[in-house]
Motif scaffolding. Structure first.
Motif, PDB file in Angstrom:
ATOM      1  N   MET A 123     -61.436 -10.528  57.827  1.00 37.54           N
ATOM      2  CA  MET A 123     -62.038 -11.851  57.873  1.00 37.54           C
ATOM      3  C   MET A 123     -60.970 -12.872  57.485  1.00 37.54           C
ATOM      4  SD  MET A 123     -65.200 -11.589  58.770  1.00 37.54           S
ATOM      5  CE  MET A 123     -65.946 -13.143  58.264  1.00 37.54           C
ATOM      6  N   LEU A 124     -61.043 -14.044  58.071  1.00 34.10           N
ATOM      7  CA  LEU A 124     -60.210 -15.162  57.632  1.00 34.10           C
ATOM      8  C   LEU A 124     -61.148 -16.342  57.429  1.00 34.10           C
ATOM      9  CD1 LEU A 124     -57.402 -16.384  57.060  1.00 34.10           C
ATOM     10  CD2 LEU A 124     -57.338 -17.066  59.479  1.00 34.10           C
ATOM     11  N   VAL A 125     -61.347 -16.683  56.161  1.00 34.69           N
ATOM     12  CA  VAL A 125     -62.226 -17.800  55.782  1.00 34.69           C
ATOM     13  C   VAL A 125     -61.403 -18.669  54.839  1.00 34.69           C
ATOM     14  CG1 VAL A 125     -64.543 -18.398  54.973  1.00 34.69           C
ATOM     15  CG2 VAL A 125     -64.101 -16.087  55.815  1.00 34.69           C
ATOM     16  N   PRO A 126     -60.448 -19.403  55.394  1.00 33.88           N
ATOM     17  CA  PRO A 126     -59.387 -19.970  54.553  1.00 33.88           C
ATOM     18  C   PRO A 126     -59.829 -21.100  53.634  1.00 33.88           C
ATOM     19  CG  PRO A 126     -59.118 -20.682  56.838  1.00 33.88           C
ATOM     20  CD  PRO A 126     -60.217 -19.661  56.826  1.00 33.88           C
TER      21      PRO A 126
ATOM     22  N   SER B  88     -61.809 -13.500  52.382  1.00 34.26           N
ATOM     23  CA  SER B  88     -61.201 -13.099  53.657  1.00 34.26           C
ATOM     24  C   SER B  88     -61.026 -11.585  53.642  1.00 34.26           C
ATOM     25  CB  SER B  88     -59.868 -13.823  53.856  1.00 34.26           C
ATOM     26  OG  SER B  88     -60.096 -15.197  54.072  1.00 34.26           O
ATOM     27  N   ALA B  89     -62.151 -10.896  53.724  1.00 32.68           N
ATOM     28  CA  ALA B  89     -62.219  -9.459  53.463  1.00 32.68           C
ATOM     29  C   ALA B  89     -61.339  -8.648  54.407  1.00 32.68           C
ATOM     30  CB  ALA B  89     -63.671  -9.000  53.596  1.00 32.68           C
ATOM     31  N   LYS B  90     -60.534  -7.763  53.807  1.00 33.19           N
ATOM     32  CA  LYS B  90     -59.714  -6.838  54.599  1.00 33.19           C
ATOM     33  C   LYS B  90     -60.587  -5.751  55.239  1.00 33.19           C
ATOM     34  CE  LYS B  90     -55.715  -7.310  51.554  1.00 33.19           C
ATOM     35  NZ  LYS B  90     -54.886  -6.671  50.523  1.00 33.19           N
TER      36      LYS B  90
ATOM     37  N   ARG C 250     -64.586 -22.504  61.395  1.00 38.26           N
ATOM     38  CA  ARG C 250     -64.055 -22.404  60.038  1.00 38.26           C
ATOM     39  C   ARG C 250     -63.565 -20.998  59.710  1.00 38.26           C
ATOM     40  NH1 ARG C 250     -67.871 -25.299  55.732  1.00 38.26           N
ATOM     41  NH2 ARG C 250     -65.916 -26.172  54.958  1.00 38.26           N
ATOM     42  N   ALA C 251     -63.954 -19.998  60.504  1.00 40.03           N
ATOM     43  CA  ALA C 251     -63.654 -18.609  60.134  1.00 40.03           C
ATOM     44  C   ALA C 251     -63.464 -17.749  61.376  1.00 40.03           C
ATOM     45  CB  ALA C 251     -64.789 -18.043  59.287  1.00 40.03           C
TER      46      ALA C 251
END
Lengths: 248, 205
Positions: free
Chosen positions: B156-159, B166-168, B134-135
């Motif tokens: 982060m990519l937690v779409p 989705s923290a930079k 999922r992430a």
């Protein structure tokens, strides 16, 4: 921050054209619980077929419990909501809104240290709330605003800003014009770079609270300049809006 | 429901698109940038990613080590709490599952995670929201290295959650038993942020 943000019915009490394409909308909001300067609201519009659009707008009115609030809205030409707000909305109409929202891009008169504000275009709105709040509280906190507009006729809140500057209570206003500069203009010209930030802003050692609000490329450039000048990253709070120009 | 007099809205999306857009969102083709402060610019030579378990270092990767881990592509829609959604974005990176495996864990820990980023940003998750593909820690967007303005070198990519999750500029994931609010979550945003349940702010649902 734990109480539910209910949708409230806000009734338009006044519409005021600030500049071509920018209006301040005053609402009466029964049930409004007050806000601090820099916060925003979400508005919700519902068409007859049930279609819904939501957007966020900064509060321009000063902090406090007053259920009469103001939003300053700029037209986005191909937008869905701002053309409605500017062209269709009438005094007496009601829309749904909820708020206040946001706990980071905020300032209160009790805050120690100078207040350094940098606005691009309609990014002035939340910063105006801070300046109005400061004036109403008779705060003497040193405050400076660098305000970038395309031309003189694009300057929002011009008369009120001049009056605040003229009060000589520790607030200093610097305008800059980026496109059309009239003869005899005494403000800055061109985009805000390091020189005006250094000469017209506070120095890093004065530990100002810095708020930057405007279109994305404007805020990105200013924030990078501020870091390069030596301002603490944690002292720089930003709010960006509008397109990045990246279609992908 | 309060009908807004005179509001028509723009042309409605077709049904297929409409089903992909959570309540209160609109579709944009732009890629807006929202950040609470200045853009962070960490060079690849100085960049590492750490996993912590109950306060102790579990694993650390430098950039080359991260690139050597299994790379996963993800095509997904993203939804920002400021109301924009963007469809069919393409990303590449390392899934949290693969990172946990590389850290030597046979199965994922139970509980919660705090993501810590350059610039001081943080955001919290239930571990269940990060595993089972999922992430990921994303390093590429649309076939190019992720630009700093969008969180590069790695975010982060937690779409399936609002995009503030989705923290930079991700640098550290701290696995722990308790769910502690991160940056926006302690300033009024929802603890989990599921766009389909419109969990925008603390108190929503």
């Amino acid at each position: 921050m734990n109480s539910l943000l209910r949708w409230l019915l806000a009734t338009v009490s006044q519409l005021h054209e600030e500049t071509a394409g920018v209006k301040t909308i005053s609402f009466d909001v029964p049930g409004w619980r007050g806000h601090v300067a820099g916060q925003h609201v979400d508005i919700r519009l519902t068409a007859e077929d049930g279609y819904v659009a939501q957007r966020s707008y900064s509060l321009a009115s000063p902090a406090g419990p007053d259920p009469r609030i103001q939003l300053t809205v700029e037209r986005v030409d191909d937008g869905e909501v701002s053309p409605f707000l500017l062209d269709e909305l009438r005094v007496g109409d009601s829309i749904e809104l909820r708020g206040p929202i946001g706990g980071y891009f905020t300032w209160s008169p009790g805050t120690a240290g100078p207040l350094m504000l940098i606005a691009g275009g309609s990014g002035i709105a939340p910063l105006m709330s801070m300046l109005r709040t400061r004036a109403l509280a008779s705060s003497r906190a040193p405050a400076r605003l660098l305000y970038s507009s395309r031309s003189e006729r694009h300057i929002i809140y011009r008369g009120e800003l001049d009056r605040l500057h003229g009060a000589r209570d520790g607030f200093i206003l610097t305008h800059t014009l980026t496109r059309e500069v009239p003869d005899g203009w005494t403000g800055e010209r061109g985009r805000i770079g390091r020189t005006p930030l250094t000469q017209r802003g506070f120095a890093p050692r004065e530990r100002p609270h810095v708020f930057v609000c405007g279109p994305t490329p404007f805020v990105d450039a200013i924030a990078d300049h501020l870091v390069a000048i030596g301002h603490e990253e944690s002292s720089i709070r930003t709010e960006r809006f509008g397109p990045t120009g990246e279609s992908k | 429901m309060h009908i807004t007099r005179g509001f028509k809205g723009k042309a409605r999306a077709d049904a297929a698109t409409r089903d992909r857009v959570p309540p209160g969102q609109f579709v944009t083709s732009d890629f807006p940038i929202l950040t609470a402060g200045p853009t962070q610019r960490t060079g690849l030579d100085d960049w590492t990613l750490s996993f912590q378990l109950d306060g102790k270092l579990l694993a650390r990767w430098d950039w080359k080590e991260l690139e050597a881990l299994p790379q996963t592509e993800m095509k997904t829609d993203i939804h920002c709490v400021t109301k924009w959604s963007k469809l069919d974005t393409r990303w590449r990176g390392v899934t949290i599952d693969d990172l946990l495996r590389a850290a030597g864990l046979a199965e994922s820990p139970a509980g919660f995670v705090m993501a810590h980023c350059d610039g001081g940003y943080s955001t919290n998750y239930a571990i269940a929201d990060l595993i089972d593909s999922r992430a990921m820690v994303a390093t590429h967007y649309e076939d190019s290295p992720l630009p700093a303005s969008h969180g590069g070198p790695a975010r982060m990519l937690v779409p399936h959650l609002y995009f503030w999750k989705s923290a930079k500029w991700i640098r550290r994931l701290a696995f722990k038993e308790q769910n502690v609010p991160g940056f926006w979550e302690s300033l009024g945003d929802h603890l989990r942020g599921d766009p389909w349940r419109e969990q925008r702010y603390s108190g929503d649902e």
